[in-house]
Motif scaffolding. Structure first.
Motif, PDB file in Angstrom:
ATOM      1  N   UNK A 290      22.640  10.909 -49.455  1.00 37.58           N
ATOM      2  CA  UNK A 290      23.530   9.915 -49.105  1.00 37.58           C
ATOM      3  C   UNK A 290      23.374   9.325 -47.711  1.00 37.58           C
ATOM      4  N   UNK A 291      22.815  10.006 -46.781  1.00 38.92           N
ATOM      5  CA  UNK A 291      22.735   9.589 -45.370  1.00 38.92           C
ATOM      6  C   UNK A 291      21.420   9.143 -45.009  1.00 38.92           C
ATOM      7  N   UNK A 292      20.270   9.414 -45.773  1.00 43.00           N
ATOM      8  CA  UNK A 292      19.234   8.805 -45.271  1.00 43.00           C
ATOM      9  C   UNK A 292      18.802   7.788 -45.643  1.00 43.00           C
ATOM     10  N   UNK A 293      18.884   6.369 -45.064  1.00 44.37           N
ATOM     11  CA  UNK A 293      18.795   4.983 -45.670  1.00 44.37           C
ATOM     12  C   UNK A 293      17.096   4.680 -46.064  1.00 44.37           C
ATOM     13  N   UNK A 294      17.060   3.705 -47.044  1.00 44.28           N
ATOM     14  CA  UNK A 294      15.657   3.631 -47.467  1.00 44.28           C
ATOM     15  C   UNK A 294      15.433   1.925 -46.896  1.00 44.28           C
ATOM     16  N   UNK A 295      16.186   1.852 -45.736  1.00 43.09           N
ATOM     17  CA  UNK A 295      15.555   0.384 -45.175  1.00 43.09           C
ATOM     18  C   UNK A 295      15.401   0.620 -43.721  1.00 43.09           C
ATOM     19  N   UNK A 296      14.921  -0.454 -43.044  1.00 44.34           N
ATOM     20  CA  UNK A 296      14.534  -0.559 -41.534  1.00 44.34           C
ATOM     21  C   UNK A 296      15.496  -0.100 -40.803  1.00 44.34           C
ATOM     22  N   UNK A 297      15.489   0.712 -39.751  1.00 45.64           N
ATOM     23  CA  UNK A 297      16.576   1.027 -38.815  1.00 45.64           C
ATOM     24  C   UNK A 297      16.622  -0.338 -37.972  1.00 45.64           C
ATOM     25  N   UNK A 298      17.817  -0.710 -37.642  1.00 49.34           N
ATOM     26  CA  UNK A 298      18.197  -1.916 -36.988  1.00 49.34           C
ATOM     27  C   UNK A 298      18.573  -3.003 -37.891  1.00 49.34           C
ATOM     28  N   UNK A 299      18.314  -2.958 -39.273  1.00 55.46           N
ATOM     29  CA  UNK A 299      18.529  -4.060 -40.157  1.00 55.46           C
ATOM     30  C   UNK A 299      20.258  -3.985 -40.272  1.00 55.46           C
ATOM     31  N   UNK A 300      21.082  -2.867 -40.036  1.00 55.76           N
ATOM     32  CA  UNK A 300      22.276  -2.747 -40.109  1.00 55.76           C
ATOM     33  C   UNK A 300      22.624  -2.290 -38.473  1.00 55.76           C
ATOM     34  N   UNK A 301      23.931  -2.345 -38.158  1.00 56.80           N
ATOM     35  CA  UNK A 301      24.325  -1.835 -36.614  1.00 56.80           C
ATOM     36  C   UNK A 301      24.250  -0.431 -36.978  1.00 56.80           C
ATOM     37  N   UNK A 302      23.414   0.203 -35.759  1.00 54.12           N
ATOM     38  CA  UNK A 302      23.261   1.771 -36.006  1.00 54.12           C
ATOM     39  C   UNK A 302      24.869   2.361 -35.439  1.00 54.12           C
ATOM     40  N   UNK A 303      24.781   3.616 -35.872  1.00 51.37           N
ATOM     41  CA  UNK A 303      25.990   4.440 -35.603  1.00 51.37           C
ATOM     42  C   UNK A 303      25.397   5.589 -34.762  1.00 51.37           C
ATOM     43  N   UNK A 304      26.291   5.693 -33.519  1.00 46.52           N
ATOM     44  CA  UNK A 304      25.962   6.872 -32.873  1.00 46.52           C
ATOM     45  C   UNK A 304      26.934   7.740 -33.426  1.00 46.52           C
ATOM     46  N   UNK A 305      26.382   9.062 -33.657  1.00 41.90           N
ATOM     47  CA  UNK A 305      27.161  10.034 -34.330  1.00 41.90           C
ATOM     48  C   UNK A 305      28.177  10.624 -33.656  1.00 41.90           C
TER      49      UNK A 305
ATOM     50  N   UNK B 150      16.758  -7.368 -45.964  1.00 41.69           N
ATOM     51  CA  UNK B 150      17.352  -7.389 -47.263  1.00 41.69           C
ATOM     52  C   UNK B 150      18.189  -6.116 -47.360  1.00 41.69           C
ATOM     53  N   UNK B 151      18.672  -5.550 -46.301  1.00 40.25           N
ATOM     54  CA  UNK B 151      19.566  -4.408 -46.483  1.00 40.25           C
ATOM     55  C   UNK B 151      21.148  -4.621 -46.889  1.00 40.25           C
ATOM     56  N   UNK B 152      21.407  -5.992 -46.939  1.00 41.16           N
ATOM     57  CA  UNK B 152      22.817  -6.243 -47.051  1.00 41.16           C
ATOM     58  C   UNK B 152      23.856  -5.930 -46.156  1.00 41.16           C
ATOM     59  N   UNK B 153      23.590  -6.163 -44.768  1.00 42.06           N
ATOM     60  CA  UNK B 153      24.661  -5.861 -43.835  1.00 42.06           C
ATOM     61  C   UNK B 153      25.562  -6.918 -43.422  1.00 42.06           C
ATOM     62  N   UNK B 154      26.730  -6.595 -42.731  1.00 45.56           N
ATOM     63  CA  UNK B 154      27.615  -7.524 -42.403  1.00 45.56           C
ATOM     64  C   UNK B 154      27.469  -8.605 -41.597  1.00 45.56           C
ATOM     65  N   UNK B 155      26.004  -8.551 -41.047  1.00 47.26           N
ATOM     66  CA  UNK B 155      25.481  -9.572 -40.235  1.00 47.26           C
ATOM     67  C   UNK B 155      25.273 -10.901 -40.967  1.00 47.26           C
TER      68      UNK B 155
END
Length: 551
Positions: free
Chosen positions: A292-307, A463-468
């Protein structure tokens, strides 16, 4: 005194919708640059602070280092953390506002509903609803700024039956501290930055906490640590240290731009970052949640989250995380696609905000009765020249407007740049050489086309479907949020406006007055330089300097 003032309509040279980061920056810069204090702010909330006043959910914090998330003209050596909490950010904004005597110019509980350009008087008329009693008033100004923010209205989660739920339903952006979570069955919907902060900070309270995730996000290793007292002291007393560290933080953040473009070098950069993040997630989070935690799209496509501590919180025995979609909300539970039922006493909605929408709920009417919405219909969605100006809307600027959000660095930097840019553009109007200024249609169109052409070359189009992104009026993807260049480039473009892209409504004899002022400046500079040359030629400059030294 003109006819409007005789009728008793209040007037100020400047007016701004909002009292958050943008508004405070505008008020302070007007006073710093031009000594102007004739400004009014209209805020629908009961106090200043904008997003940092409105958002009070547990763990609410900035995801940009505090040294960057602050005004360049008001550095704060006393940040207590790398990523400041909302309360500390609000106190900082209040302090800056007080320093520039801005609170007395703010009207709270004032919900701006309509702004219209009055061609005859070359003013803006603002229609304001009193939140307390619903009464309407008007105000007029020469310059109108919109500091309404970009993440304001919570997104509707689209959960069937939510109205039938018997317990409290809390929007994260409208947190209710009166609702008791202890020993309750709590459901959290969403798993973006807000949800991660909330879950981390409330996991110890409920009897059972169930989080329903709707998509994946890159959760990267944390950078947030307390700032030591010694470091705070050094920032305050060692000359230049705070500015140096701020600049280093800026360079560190700008480095992330390398991963936003669809090039081979950016591919390698993203692959390296993704490998580090996957390793961190696998090491920190329970194995059962890795899927559930590891995405299958490029990092940066959505805004990253500092844990914020979320991955460690997932080990709590009273916490369950599932991606089984909610199909219906029952009076005391939620039902999912698999048919499972999860008991709920409280539902928390952390499903984000409406994006790609600006000045929500405010009708802005420019020349010839054209509204901002109608203006944007001629494009495929919201846009603005240099992120702040629209043709047909004289003396009007949006702060943190379309395509000014960065995916990696401080929003305050973008806001400051836009303020500085607008104040440079309107200087001839302030000086009385013009009555109005507006961007040319061809310049706005060319800017918008170039922005979106370059956005197509970024990871935000992966194509990650972000709020951008959203769907434009033509049915194609439209991004009115992000800026596809570095913040250093935006600073440069704001430092040197292309004045040829603007139409000024000049006053009589403006050209002569401007010529005389420029001539006077040249004479003064020439006199200064001539004095320097004479001192150097006299050979006594070292003696002169020594005489002026205090030791």
């Amino acid at each position: 005194m003109d006819r409007q003032e005789k009728q008793g309509i209040p007037y100020s040279q400047f007016a701004c919708i909002g009292s958050g980061v943008s508004a405070i920056g505008l008020g302070a810069t007007l006073k710093r640059w031009y000594g102007i204090t004739d400004v009014r702010f209209f805020e629908r909330h009961s106090d200043l602070g904008g997003t940092w006043f409105a958002n009070t959910y547990p763990g609410c914090a900035c995801d940009v280092p505090s040294l960057l998330y602050s005004y360049s003209f008001a550095p704060n050596p006393r940040w207590t953390r790398v990523l400041a909490l909302s309360g500390e950010l609000l106190e900082y904004l209040r302090r800056v506002a007080d320093d520039y005597d801005l609170p007395c110019k703010m009207t709270f509980g004032a919900d701006v509903k309509r702004c219209e350009w009055l061609q005859r008087s070359q003013r803006w008329r603002i229609h304001i609803r009193n939140v307390a009693d619903g009464s309407m008033t008007v105000h007029e100004c020469r310059f109108l700024f919109a500091g309404t923010g970009v993440l304001v209205a919570p997104r509707d989660p689209g959960l069937p039956g939510i109205g039938s739920f018997d317990g409290p339903v809390i929007q994260a952006a409208r947190w209710r501290p009166d609702v008791e979570l202890r020993d309750k069955n709590v459901v959290v919907v969403g798993n973006g930055c807000t949800a991660a902060q909330i879950v981390t900070n409330i996991v110890g309270e409920p009897k059972q906490l169930t989080q329903f995730v709707r998509s994946k996000h890159w959760i990267i290793p944390p950078i947030d640590v307390p700032t030591s007292t010694a470091l705070q002291w050094s920032f305050e007393h060692v000359p230049g240290l705070l500015a140096l560290v701020r600049f280093v933080a800026f360079l560190y953040a700008e480095n992330d731009m390398r991963g936003f473009y669809m090039t081979r070098a950016a591919d390698r950069f993203r692959a390296h970052r993704e490998a580090l993040t996957v390793r961190y997630v696998r090491k920190t989070a329970p194995e059962k949640y890795h899927r559930l935690l590891i995405p299958d799209f490029d990092i940066g496509c959505k805004r990253r989250i500092f844990d914020p501590g979320y991955l460690k919180a997932l080990h709590a025995t009273n916490l369950d995380v599932t991606d089984d979609p909610i199909t219906r909300v029952l009076p005391d539970a939620v039902q999912t696609k698999s048919g499972a039922t999860t008991k709920a006493d409280v539902i928390v909605l952390a499903t984000g905000y409406i994006t790609n929408s600006f000045m929500e709920g405010i009708e802005v009417v420019g020349r010839n009765g054209v509204t901002v919405g109608e203006h944007w219909e001629s494009f495929d969605g919201p846009e603005a020249y240099n992120g702040c100006a629209l043709n047909g809307f004289p003396n009007f600027f949006m702060l943190f407007g379309p395509n000014t959000v960065s995916g990696h660095t401080s929003a305050i930097m973008a806001i400051e740049n836009a303020i500085n840019y607008a104040l440079r553009v309107i200087k001839p109007v302030i000086d009385g050489d013009a009555t109005a200024v507006e961007v040319k249609r061809e310049a706005e169109t060319q800017y918008s086309q170039q922005i979106h052409e370059d956005l197509h070359k970024t990871v935000w189009w992966a194509g990650c479907g972000s709020w951008y992104n959203t769907t434009g009026r033509s049915g194609k993807t439209w991004n009115a949020m992000t800026y596809p260049y570095s913040q250093a480039y935006y600073w440069y473009k704001c430092l040197f406006p292309a004045y040829g892209d603007w139409n000024y409504t000049w006053t009589p004899n403006a050209a002569r007055r401007m010529f005389l002022r420029r001539g006077l400046k040249l004479v003064l500079w020439a006199g200064f330089l001539l004095g320097v040359v004479r001192v150097l030629e006299s050979g006594n400059y070292l003696q002169t300097i020594q005489q002026r030294l205090p030791f």
